[in-house]
Design a protein around this motif. Structure first.
Motif, short mmCIF file in Angstrom:
data_model
loop_
_atom_site.label_atom_id
_atom_site.label_comp_id
_atom_site.label_asym_id
_atom_site.label_seq_id
_atom_site.Cartn_x
_atom_site.Cartn_y
_atom_site.Cartn_z
N LEU A 1 0.84 -1.19 0.00
CA LEU A 1 0.00 0.00 0.00
C LEU A 1 0.88 1.24 0.00
O LEU A 1 1.95 1.26 0.62
N ASP A 2 0.40 2.28 -0.67
CA ASP A 2 1.07 3.57 -0.54
C ASP A 2 0.70 4.23 0.78
O ASP A 2 1.55 4.80 1.45
N PHE A 3 -0.61 4.15 1.15
CA PHE A 3 -1.08 4.83 2.35
C PHE A 3 -2.04 3.93 3.13
O PHE A 3 -2.95 3.33 2.54
N LEU A 4 -1.84 3.87 4.42
CA LEU A 4 -2.84 3.34 5.34
C LEU A 4 -3.27 4.49 6.23
O LEU A 4 -2.46 5.04 6.98
N LEU A 5 -4.55 4.87 6.12
CA LEU A 5 -5.10 5.92 6.98
C LEU A 5 -5.87 5.26 8.11
O LEU A 5 -6.71 4.37 7.87
N ILE A 6 -5.60 5.67 9.34
CA ILE A 6 -6.23 5.07 10.52
C ILE A 6 -7.20 6.08 11.11
O ILE A 6 -6.79 7.13 11.61
N ASP A 7 -8.48 5.76 11.03
CA ASP A 7 -9.52 6.64 11.55
C ASP A 7 -9.72 6.35 13.04
O ASP A 7 -10.28 5.33 13.41
N MET A 8 -9.24 7.25 13.88
CA MET A 8 -9.28 7.07 15.33
C MET A 8 -10.61 7.56 15.90
O MET A 8 -11.27 8.42 15.31
N PRO A 9 -11.01 7.06 17.08
CA PRO A 9 -12.21 7.59 17.72
C PRO A 9 -11.92 8.93 18.37
O PRO A 9 -10.75 9.31 18.55
N PRO A 10 -12.97 9.69 18.75
CA PRO A 10 -12.73 10.92 19.51
C PRO A 10 -12.06 10.60 20.84
O PRO A 10 -12.21 9.50 21.38
N GLY A 11 -11.35 11.56 21.38
CA GLY A 11 -10.75 11.38 22.70
C GLY A 11 -9.35 10.82 22.65
O GLY A 11 -8.71 10.72 21.59
N THR A 12 -8.89 10.39 23.82
CA THR A 12 -7.53 9.88 23.97
C THR A 12 -7.55 8.58 24.77
O THR A 12 -6.78 8.40 25.70
#
Length: 651
Positions: free
Chosen positions: A166-177
C-alpha cells in the motif's frame, strides 16, 4: 473530607500501581520504567504486526480529540482523493463504537473474507480498501466493547489483515484519547504522523491541545491541523459565513506550533456525496470548494512525507501492488464469484474467527462487563455488587429528584452544546439543575458555561459542584486537569471516576441532574446506565447526516437494552441560517425518514445551525440564557417538553 477530594484525583495525579501489564497500561507514555517497551513488545503481537504491515509505505492516523468535527469525513475524503491521484490506499476504522467509514463508502452489508495471507480488506470506491468492525455486527446493534476487547480487536486488525503493498494506510481514530488511540500509537510500527481535525470553535480547539500533548509524549509527529467546516456559503446571497467561530485553526496553529494543512468549507454536496456512495463531490465539475480543499490536503500530506510522484509512494500497476491484492482477493473467492458484495458467501471460518475474538466470553467481572445488559446470568447484579452500589448512590443522591442523560452515539452532533443549554433552560424555568460532564477525554461543559479554569473545592465538609453564572452547578474532569493535559484513562478508571462523581459530590436539593455522556456506546455510557437504573430518561442528539443517524440508532438500541426511557430525539444542525439574508439552507443531506421516525420515538425539536450559538458557547454565554433569540426559544420549549415527559414517566 479532604481525602475525598484527593480520592477524585488519586488515580490521575498520584500515580498508579504498576502490575507490569504494559500491553494494557493507560500511562505507558508517562511510565519511567526502562523495561516497559521490552515487556510490551513481548506480550503484544507487535512482531506479527510488523510482518503484515511491511508492505505499507506510509501510515497516517487521523485524530480529533473532540467528537463532532468531521474526522471520519476528512479521513474518507483524503483516502478517496489519494486514490484518485493514483495511489493505493486503505482505511483502518478503529472507532469501534462509532464505526462509520463503511457507511460513508456505502459498504455496510459487505462481509470480510479470509485469504491465504490473512483477512482481505473490502474494496470500496476508487479501489480504497476498508477494514472495520461494522462488517461483522448488526447495523443497528450498539457496540459496547470495553478495553480488553478493543485491544484484542485492534491487534487482530493490525496483525491479521493482508494489507499487501500500500502507498497509504489511513487510521480513523475515535474521539478522545482512550485505549484505541494509545494502542495505535504503541503498536503501529514507524507511523509517519497524525493529522488533527478541528473546527473553528474554541471548545473543539481546547480538546485538540490535549491530543497534541499526548502525541508529543508518545514521540509521534503531528503532521498538521485540518480545519473542517471553516465556513458555510449561502446559496441565495452567496455570503460565506463562519458559523462556528472566527480565527479558528490559525490561532490554534500559532499557539501550538503546528501548521494548518487545509481549511475545508461546509458544503451540502459532501453529505450528498455520502448518501450517493461517498466521494462523488471530489469529481464534480467545476470542483466545489470542499473538493479543492481535499486536493490541497492530499498535496500537503504528500509534501510533508516527501512524496513527489506516485512511484515515490511505492505504487505499482499491472503485476505490482494492486495486481497482487486482486490476486489475493480472487484466491479467497469461490469459483465464478464476482467479488465481495455480489451475493457470494464468504468462507464460513472468517466470521467465526472474528466473532470468537469479538464475542462475549464470560469472566464473571460483571462490574466491568460490556455485555452487562445482554447477559442472561441471574447472578449478574450480585456479582457486580449492583445492589449495594446502587443503594449507596441512591442515598448520596437522595435529594436529586430527576436524572436525564444526553447522548449522541456519533460525535459531532452538538451533544455537549445541547446538554449545557438544556441545563440552563431548566434553571430558567425555575428548576434547580446541575450538569455532570462524563466526557472524560473531551470535557467541554466548563468552557460552554463560563467556568473554565476553576477547581473543585470544599464547602465545609462537602464537595460541591462549581457554580456557573447561569444557574446550573457543574462537575467535570476539566476541573482536575491542566488545559493541555490528555486524559488517557481506560474503562476501570473511568467507571471508578463516574462512581465517585455520583457518590461523593453533594448535589444538594436538586430538581434535575443532566448527564453529558461521550460519543459512542462505551464504558462511560454503560456505567451510567448501570449505576442509575432509576434514570428518568435520555435525550438522543443527532444531525440530519446519514452517518450520524446510523450511529444514533445504535445508541437507542443500547438504551432499550438497559431499560432506560428514550425521551426523544433532538435534531441539531437541521439547517443553516444565513446571517445576511435569513435564508435557511441545508448543510447536511436529509434522509427520507428522520431518526425519530425510524426508531419510533418522539421528535423533541429541530435546532438550526446559527452563527450566534457556537460563538456564545465559546464565550461561555449559552444561548438558552438569552431572551428573544430563536435558539433560546427552542431550548426553552425543549426544557418544557422534557419536564412534561419526565413527569408522565414518574407518575
Amino acid at each position: 473530607m479532604a481525602g475525598d477530594i484527593q480520592l477524585l484525583r488519586i488515580n490521575y495525579e498520584v500515580g498508579w500501581n504498576c502490575d507490569w501489564r504494559c500491553r494494557y497500561c493507560y500511562r505507558f507514555f508517562d511510565c519511567p520504567q526502562s523495561e516497559k517497551e521490552e515487556i510490551f513488545y513481548r506480550h503484544s503481537r507487535f512482531e506479527q504486526i510488523k510482518k503484515h504491515m511491511a508492505g505499507v509505505k506510509h501510515k497516517v492516523a487521523v485524530m480529533a480529540g473532540k467528537g463532532g468535527v468531521g474526522k471520519t469525513t476528512v479521513t474518507a475524503s483524503l483516502a478517496l482523493q489519494l486514490a484518485l491521484e493514483g495511489h493505493t490506499v486503505a482505511i483502518l476504522d478503529v472507532d469501534f463504537a462509532g464505526a462509520s467509514i463503511a457507511n460513508f463508502l456505502h459498504l455496510p452489508h459487505t462481509r470480510l473474507m479470509l485469504g491465504p495471507n490473512g483477512i482481505i480488506p473490502i474494496p470500496g470506491p476508487y479501489g480504497v480498501k476498508v477494514i472495520s468492525n461494522s462488517f461483522f455486527i448488526d447495523s443497528e446493534k450498539a457496540v459496547t466493547d470495553f478495553d480488553d476487547r478493543k485491544q484484542e480487536l485492534l491487534e487482530e486488525f493490525l496483525a491479521g489483515v493482508d494489507y499487501g503493498g500500500l502507498d497509504f494506510l489511513l487510521i480513523d481514530m475515535p474521539p478522545g484519547t482512550g485505549i484505541e488511540v494509545i494502542s495505535v500509537l504503541k503498536l503501529v510500527p514507524a507511523i509517519d504522523g497524525v493529522l488533527l481535525v478541528t473546527i473553528p470553535s474554541e471548545v473543539s480547539q481546547e480538546v485538540v491541545l490535549r491530543a497534541i500533548g499526548l502525541c508529543r509524549k508518545a514521540g509521534t509527529r503531528v503532521l498538521g491541523l485540518v480545519e473542517n467546516m471553516a465556513s458555510f456559503t449561502c446559496p441565495e446571497c452567496g455570503r460565506a459565513s463562519q458559523m462556528l467561530a472566527r480565527g479558528g485553526a490559525a490561532i490554534l496553529s500559532h499557539a501550538c506550533g503546528v501548521p494548518v494543512l487545509a481549511s475545508i468549507p461546509g458544503d451540502s454536496r459532501v453529505s450528498r456525496g455520502v448518501d450517493a456512495g461517498g466521494g462523488c463531490f471530489l469529481q464534480e465539475q467545476p470542483p466545489p470548494p470542499a473538493a479543492l480543499a481535499c486536493r490541497e490536503l492530499a498535496g500537503a500530506v504528500k509534501s510533508l512525507l516527501a512524496i513527489t510522484s506516485v512511484s515515490e509512494a511505492g505504487a505499482t500497476t499491472g503485476g505490482g501492488t494492486r495486481g497482487r491484492q486482486d490476486e489475493s482477493l480472487a484466491s479467497a473467492m469461490p469459483a465464478g464469484s464476482g467479488g465481495a458484495g455480489h451475493g457470494q458467501r464468504p468462507p464460513e471460518n472468517l466470521p467465526q474467527i472474528l466473532e470468537l475474538n469479538y464475542g462475549s466470553v464470560c469472566r464473571y467481572r460483571c462490574r466491568d462487563c460490556a455485555d452487562y445488559f445482554a447477559c442472561s446470568n441471574p447472578a449478574r447484579e450480585r456479582l457486580a455488587g449492583q445492589g449495594q452500589l446502587v443503594q449507596r448512590l441512591r442515598r448520596s443522591m437522595a435529594l436529586v429528584r430527576h436524572k436525564v442523560a444526553v447522548l449522541g452515539g456519533k460525535g459531532g452532533v452538538g451533544k455537549s452544546t445541547v446538554a449545557a443549554n438544556l441545563a440552563v433552560a431548566l434553571s430558567r424555568l425555575g428548576k434547580s439543575s446541575a450538569i455532570l460532564d462524563a466526557d472524560f477525554h473531551g470535557p467541554s461543559i466548563p468552557k460552554l458555561l463560563g467556568v473554565q479554569g476553576q477547581r473543585l473545592h470544599l464547602d465545609g465538609s462537602q464537595i460541591r459542584p462549581v457554580s456557573s453564572p447561569w444557574g446550573p452547578g457543574v462537575i467535570s474532569m476539566a476541573f482536575l486537569t491542566e488545559r493541555d493535559e490528555a486524559v488517557t484513562w481506560f474503562q476501570e478508571l473511568k467507571r471508578s471516576a463516574l462512581e465517585q462523581f455520583l457518590g461523593l459530590v453533594e448535589f444538594g436539593d436538586l430538581d434535575y441532574l443532566v448527564i453529558d455522556l461521550p460519543a459512542g456506546t462505551g464504558s462511560e455510557t454503560i456505567a451510567c446506565l448501570r449505576l442509575l437504573p432509576d434514570l428518568d430518561g435520555a435525550v438522543v442528539v443527532t444531525s440530519p447526516s446519514y452517518l450520524a443517524q446510523a450511529i444514533g440508532l445504535k445508541a437507542i438500541a443500547l438504551l432499550r437494552a438497559a431499560g432506560a426511557p428514550v425521551l426523544g430525539v433532538l435534531e441539531n444542525m437541521s439547517g443553516a441560517i444565513c446571517p445576511d439574508c435569513g435564508t435557511v439552507y441545508h448543510v447536511f443531506a436529509s434522509g427520507e425518514m428522520s431518526l425519530a421516525a425510524r426508531a419510533g420515538v418522539p421528535a423533541l425539536a429541530s435546532l438550526p445551525l446559527e452563527e450566534g450559538v457556537a460563538l456564545a458557547g465559546d464565550a461561555g454565554e449559552p444561548v438558552a440564557a438569552s431572551t428573544g433569540t430563536a435558539a433560546g426559544e427552542i431550548f426553552a420549549s425543549l426544557a418544557t417538553e422534557i419536564i412534561a415527559r419526565v413527569e408522565r414517566i414518574v407518575n
